[in-house]
Design an enzyme around this catalytic site. Structure first.
Site, mmCIF file in Angstrom:
data_model
loop_
_atom_site.group_PDB
_atom_site.id
_atom_site.type_symbol
_atom_site.label_atom_id
_atom_site.label_comp_id
_atom_site.label_asym_id
_atom_site.label_seq_id
_atom_site.Cartn_x
_atom_site.Cartn_y
_atom_site.Cartn_z
ATOM 1 N N GLU A 210 7.642 -1.969 0.218
ATOM 2 C CA GLU A 210 8.313 -1.458 -0.054
ATOM 3 C C GLU A 210 9.602 -0.470 0.150
ATOM 4 O OE1 GLU A 210 5.819 1.819 -2.272
ATOM 5 O OE2 GLU A 210 4.504 1.634 -1.260
ATOM 6 N N ASP B 64 2.358 -3.700 3.806
ATOM 7 C CA ASP B 64 3.227 -2.855 2.232
ATOM 8 C C ASP B 64 4.950 -3.351 2.479
ATOM 9 O OD1 ASP B 64 4.269 -0.899 0.607
ATOM 10 O OD2 ASP B 64 2.150 -0.018 0.434
ATOM 11 N N ASP C 228 -6.649 1.110 -5.310
ATOM 12 C CA ASP C 228 -6.426 1.362 -3.507
ATOM 13 C C ASP C 228 -5.769 2.250 -3.350
ATOM 14 O OD1 ASP C 228 -2.215 1.809 -4.478
ATOM 15 O OD2 ASP C 228 -3.459 -0.084 -5.020
#
Length: 212
Positions: A113, A111, A27
């Site tokens: 996080e 995502d 990624d």
């Protein structure tokens, strides 16, 4: 002795078949110019950033997808690093997906996080749910990128509201396997593991990922 050698050969053959069937990918969050080199070094899938936490689409996403595919990397997804403080989670998904429309990209990974999420896990759950629903409404296929401890902090380990979509989890143990995985968030089995971060391959900053 002959039987022992046959067993050893069979074990070696099984191991080679297993390795051949495993898939390594990267990624990236920057413009990549060495996709050919990455492909030649065993990269078989890529996940490129499609949306930035600053609240804007990634201007490199379209070129990264097209160039990766041109290099022979057939499976290229995008990930959305949301701007939680910007609000409008559905609008962020719309922008990200509209930006890469027509490139032949695959999935949209959200995502999750620890970066500027709300202190309210309920609010965070609603934000994620809104993003997932919008991906589906636009005809896309969503997945979640997170880790055990990020999920615990942001929405709580017991929340399983996203468990119907695939899980791409992060654990930097440099081991391309799922042996370390422990269930959370309703997922009993992951789909992809990010097993090493901030690596350099072909003069490119990458994270390394694996699936069986």
């Amino acid at each position: 002795e002959k039987q022992s050698k046959m067993f050893a050969y069979a074990f070696l053959l099984a191991t080679l078949v297993y390795i051949a069937q495993c898939t390594v990918g990267v990624d990236v969050s920057t413009h990549v110019t060495h996709w050919d080199c990455l492909k030649q070094n065993g990269v078989n899938f890529a996940i490129v950033r499609g949306y930035q936490s600053s609240g804007h689409v990634d201007s490199n996403a379209v070129a990264n997808i097209k160039n990766a595919k041109a290099a022979g990397i057939a499976h290229v997804d995008i990930y959305v690093f949301p701007c939680v403080s910007c609000g409008n989670p559905a609008g962020q998904i719309q922008a990200a997906m509209n930006n890469v429309h027509g490139t032949g990209y695959g999935m949209v990974w959200l995502d999750v996080e620890k970066l500027n999420w709300s202190s309210s896990q309920t609010a965070n759950r609603n934000f994620i749910t809104s993003m997932l629903n919008e991906v589906k409404a636009l005809g896309g296929k969503a997945g979640i990128y997170t880790s055990y401890y990020n999920w615990e902090s942001i929405v709580g380990l017991s929340w399983s509201g996203a468990s119907s979509v695939p899980l791409w989890y992060a654990h930097y143990d440099n081991s391309p396997n799922f042996n370390d995985f422990k269930a959370f968030g309703g997922w009993s089995k992951p789909s992809i593991k990010q097993y090493a971060g901030d690596k350099s391959l072909c003069s490119t900053g990458v994270d390394l990922n694996w699936y069986p």
